[in-house]
Scaffold this active site. Structure first.
Site, PDB file in Angstrom:
ATOM      1  N   HIS A  88     -12.142  -4.185   8.544  1.00  0.00           N
ATOM      2  CA  HIS A  88     -12.637  -3.995   7.173  1.00  0.00           C
ATOM      3  C   HIS A  88     -13.935  -3.186   7.154  1.00  0.00           C
ATOM      4  O   HIS A  88     -14.722  -3.316   6.227  1.00  0.00           O
ATOM      5  CB  HIS A  88     -12.908  -5.346   6.497  1.00  0.00           C
ATOM      6  CG  HIS A  88     -11.693  -6.171   6.210  1.00  0.00           C
ATOM      7  ND1 HIS A  88     -10.952  -6.773   7.194  1.00  0.00           N
ATOM      8  CD2 HIS A  88     -11.093  -6.508   5.040  1.00  0.00           C
ATOM      9  CE1 HIS A  88      -9.948  -7.450   6.643  1.00  0.00           C
ATOM     10  NE2 HIS A  88     -10.010  -7.305   5.345  1.00  0.00           N
TER      11      HIS A  88
ATOM     12  N   ASP B 220      -9.517   0.692   5.344  1.00  0.00           N
ATOM     13  CA  ASP B 220      -8.673   0.274   6.468  1.00  0.00           C
ATOM     14  C   ASP B 220      -7.216   0.047   6.024  1.00  0.00           C
ATOM     15  O   ASP B 220      -6.285   0.274   6.780  1.00  0.00           O
ATOM     16  CB  ASP B 220      -9.237  -1.017   7.066  1.00  0.00           C
ATOM     17  CG  ASP B 220     -10.746  -0.954   7.245  1.00  0.00           C
ATOM     18  OD1 ASP B 220     -11.195  -0.864   8.390  1.00  0.00           O
ATOM     19  OD2 ASP B 220     -11.479  -0.954   6.225  1.00  0.00           O
TER      20      ASP B 220
ATOM     21  N   GLU C 244       0.819  -1.212   0.000  1.00  0.00           N
ATOM     22  CA  GLU C 244       0.000   0.000   0.000  1.00  0.00           C
ATOM     23  C   GLU C 244       0.852   1.262   0.000  1.00  0.00           C
ATOM     24  O   GLU C 244       0.512   2.250  -0.653  1.00  0.00           O
ATOM     25  CB  GLU C 244      -0.980  -0.007   1.172  1.00  0.00           C
ATOM     26  CG  GLU C 244      -2.193  -0.913   0.958  1.00  0.00           C
ATOM     27  CD  GLU C 244      -1.860  -2.400   1.005  1.00  0.00           C
ATOM     28  OE1 GLU C 244      -0.780  -2.752   1.531  1.00  0.00           O
ATOM     29  OE2 GLU C 244      -2.670  -3.206   0.508  1.00  0.00           O
TER      30      GLU C 244
END
Ligand SMILES: Cc1ncc(C[n+]2csc(CCOP(=O)(O)OP(=O)(O)O)c2C)c(N)n1
Ligand SMILES: [Mg+2]
Lengths: 328, 334
Positions: A128, A84, A59
């Site tokens: 999530h 998240d 990420e």
């Protein structure tokens, strides 16, 4: 107009913008097979693997690379899968994307869109399900968008892609299958900072965004059946937020309730209520209120997840109290 | 002293390196004085002693090539072609600085010469460099991106993520680890598992070379090869340069955590002195070489004086270039 789902509307917006501007490209995990929710289905076939680019589960690199690529004049759309997971890329978003233009004295721009699906959905549990939109609204340099309808998801995503500022774009996972009328015009965009009036009435103002808009709309119907008519405002973007529309409504109604799915404490409702308390004290006929989640992580079990939901009954109840005075 | 001359010594090239190393050294010495004189306002991280890495690597970058740097980025920035005047104005927080006085030393940048920014966050520039190279590839351009970082940066995630990214997408990036053995006050070998940057790069399939980073000709030579391979489409490379930071971590740090012996040995490695000795053996007159130093000092003194005379940016600069959509409103900013 076409009848599309919220998910299809987002996909159409992206495809149209990619056809319009060859500098737009998308990067994220599993995009080549359509993305985890299918928001990208079919796009790799049309645009190829360079423009619908798969990425490693990195990420920080996805967002950091998007910053570098945006500074070099391309227009990356980043998919974070679940909001998240974007937390693994906070430096890249907050210290880099949001700051580069300013700290380099205007030498560069970072025209990127970060898609971060939010919200409670199908027992997704603590990691999530979060709605952290208020975090981003707090950061100078970022634009924050939270579409609630298919039409808005088309027009706002297109506006985000055309925007030269970094945009945090938060779709609600629970809204993917929602259907609605969507304008066909390829230049239809939703302007940032312009709220949408969902219902009109003089007794109270309800402000909401994202999935909470629909919960509040149910509440407005219940209230209308009891003869209590409210303004329901879908804010659509949190930064910038449409302060003038909210103030105009509160001047008419004298009552404000903000309802959101996120944790109430330090949620964006606090900002709105504080702003109205400061700016419209003379118009207020009742203390302004917020409704949000208790400050607890989201549980897996549906019973415990439901303990965090803001329901239509809660919203209607709060408005009734504000209009009629709290029950003794 | 080694009296042997390198074979095929290009005297003019080494002379140019000597000049540029002096310009970097002189700029940073002036900046350190600026710190004492309370004109340089924030922290600065001098690269004194490490100039050869910047000079040897950037010698292989064309103007359209790109560079990303760290908190210790003055040398890279000057080598890439930024003006010393604009740099010193930036360090003094003045109008006309490279970033209009809004960035300072740790965010120095000059996009006009392809210098895409120093960074105040260790290792953050590595993934951004990968992205700049990604854009270069998407647009079919023929540009190389050089990304400098310290030996401390290799313990942060973006090092792994950025190298993996560049390798997977076959991007034109030269990663340069300036290994000065310390990260702030900590010896990096006490906090780093395994043999370090080059070994980690190789484990990802990124070819890596180690070099004596205080020997400008050695850096020049290996950088030539690596940049050539990158330009030929070979994908990323890593250069692991061993060097020594002569000053403390910041301008205010006496560096007392290093032993006297280590400090003495490090200082003896001075890359400028080594270049000078080689040039002298090659027949250059010492007075001419002294002239390189004097000229560099004159340039930086003049730039420093000009920077002091420059105004601070206006109040409204606090609110400009934040964002277009939802830009900060401030009555007094108008
Ligand atoms: C993410 C992050 N953590 C900590 C710091 C504080 N910090 C600034 S420079 C530095 C040391 C970096 O060491 P190295 O990467 O070896 O570079 P050098 O300073 O030796 O050039 C530290 C810890 C920072 N800027 N960013
Ligand atoms: Mg170091």
């Amino acid at each position: 107009m076409s009848e599309l789902t919220y998910l299809e509307a987002g996909r159409l917006a992206l495809a149209e913008e990619m056809r319009r501007d060859p500098l737009v490209w998308v990067v994220g995990e599993d995009l080549g097979r359509g993305g985890v929710f299918g928001q990208y289905r079919g796009l790799a076939a049309e645009f190829g693997p360079d423009r619908i680019s798969d990425a490693p589960i990195s990420e920080a690199a996805i967002l950091g690379a998007a910053v570098g690529a945006a500074m070099m004049g391309t227009r990356p759309v980043v998919e974070m899968r679940f909001s998240d997971f974007a937390l693994c890329a906070m430096d890249e978003l907050v210290n880099q994307a949001a700051k580069a233009r300013f700290m380099f004295g205007g030498q560069t721009r970072v025209p990127l869109v970060v898609r971060e699906p939010i919200g409670m959905w199908r027992s997704s549990a603590a990691q999530h399900s979060q709605s952290l939109e208020a975090w981003y609204a707090h950061v100078p340099g970022l634009v924050v968008a939270c579409p609630a309808t298919p039409a808005c998801n088309k027009g706002l995503l297109k506006a985000a892609i055309r925007c030269d500022d970094p945009v945090v774009y938060m779709e609600h996972k629970g809204l993917w299958p929602m259907e609605g009328e969507v304008p066909d015009d390829p230049d239809f965009t939703v302007p940032f900072g312009e709220a949408r009036l969902v219902a009109e009435g003089g007794e109270a103002t309800i402000v909401a965004w994202s999935a909470a808009v629909h919960v509040a709309a149910d509440a407005a119907q219940t209230l209308a059946a009891d003869g209590i008519w409210v303004d329901l405002i879908d804010l659509r973007t949190l930064w910038p937020w449409d302060e003038s529309t909210v103030r105009r409504s509160v001047r008419k109604t004298g009552r404000l309730l903000v309802a959101h799915e996120a944790v109430t404490v330090a949620g964006f409702g606090a900002e709105i209520v504080a702003t109205i308390a400061e700016a419209e004290a003379a118009s207020l006929r009742a203390p302004p209120r917020r409704l949000g989640s208790p400050r607890a992580p989201v549980a897996y079990a549906p019973t415990a997840e439901a303990a965090l939901h803001v329901t239509a009954e809660m919203i209607a109840g709060a408005v009734r109290e504000m209009v009629q005075g709290a029950p003794r | 002293m080694n009296a042997m001359l390198p074979v095929n010594l290009d005297r003019d090239r080494l002379r140019a390196h000597h000049r540029l190393m002096w310009r970097i050294r002189a700029l940073e010495e002036v900046a350190l004085r600026g710190l004492d004189e309370k004109l340089v306002l924030g922290a600065i991280h001098p690269s004194i002693g490490q100039e050869a890495v910047a000079v040897g690597v950037v010698a292989h970058l064309a103007r359209e090539d790109l560079l990303l740097s760290t908190h210790r980025g003055h040398g890279h920035t000057l080598a890439k072609g930024a003006s010393s005047g604009a740099m010193l104005r930036e360090l003094l927080g003045r109008d006309g600085g490279t970033c209009g006085g809004k960035g300072g030393s740790m965010h120095i940048a000059d996009f006009g010469v392809g210098m895409l920014g120093a960074n105040g966050v260790v290792a953050a520039n590595i993934v951004i460099a990968a992205g700049a190279a990604h854009a270069v590839k998407l647009r079919g351009e023929n540009r190389v991106v050089a990304c400098f970082f310290g030996d401390g940066a290799i313990n942060r995630g973006p090092f792994l993520e950025g190298l993996n990214w560049a390798a997977v997408f076959g991007l034109p990036v030269l990663f340069v680890c300036e290994d000065n053995r310390y990260a702030a006050t900590t010896r990096t070998d006490t906090m780093t598992a395994g043999p370090g940057a080059s070994a980690r790069a190789r484990s990802l399939g990124v070819p890596a070379e180690e070099v004596d980073g205080n020997d400008v000709l050695a850096v020049d030579e290996v950088a030539a090869r690596l940049v050539g391979e990158i330009r030929a489409g070979g994908g990323p490379r890593l250069l692991h340069a061993h060097t020594w930071r002569v000053t403390g971590h910041t301008g205010a740090d006496p560096g007392a955590y290093r032993s006297e012996d280590e400090t003495r040995r490090g200082a003896a490695l001075c890359p400028i002195r080594r270049a000078r000795e080689t040039l002298a053996i090659a027949g250059l007159i010492l007075a001419e070489l002294d002239g390189d130093e004097a000229e560099a000092r004159r340039e930086m003194e003049a730039a420093y004086a000009e920077a002091q005379a420059a105004p601070f940016p206006p109040f409204a600069a606090a609110f400009s270039d934040v964002q277009d959509i939802g830009a900060p409103q401030h009555a007094a900013a108008a």
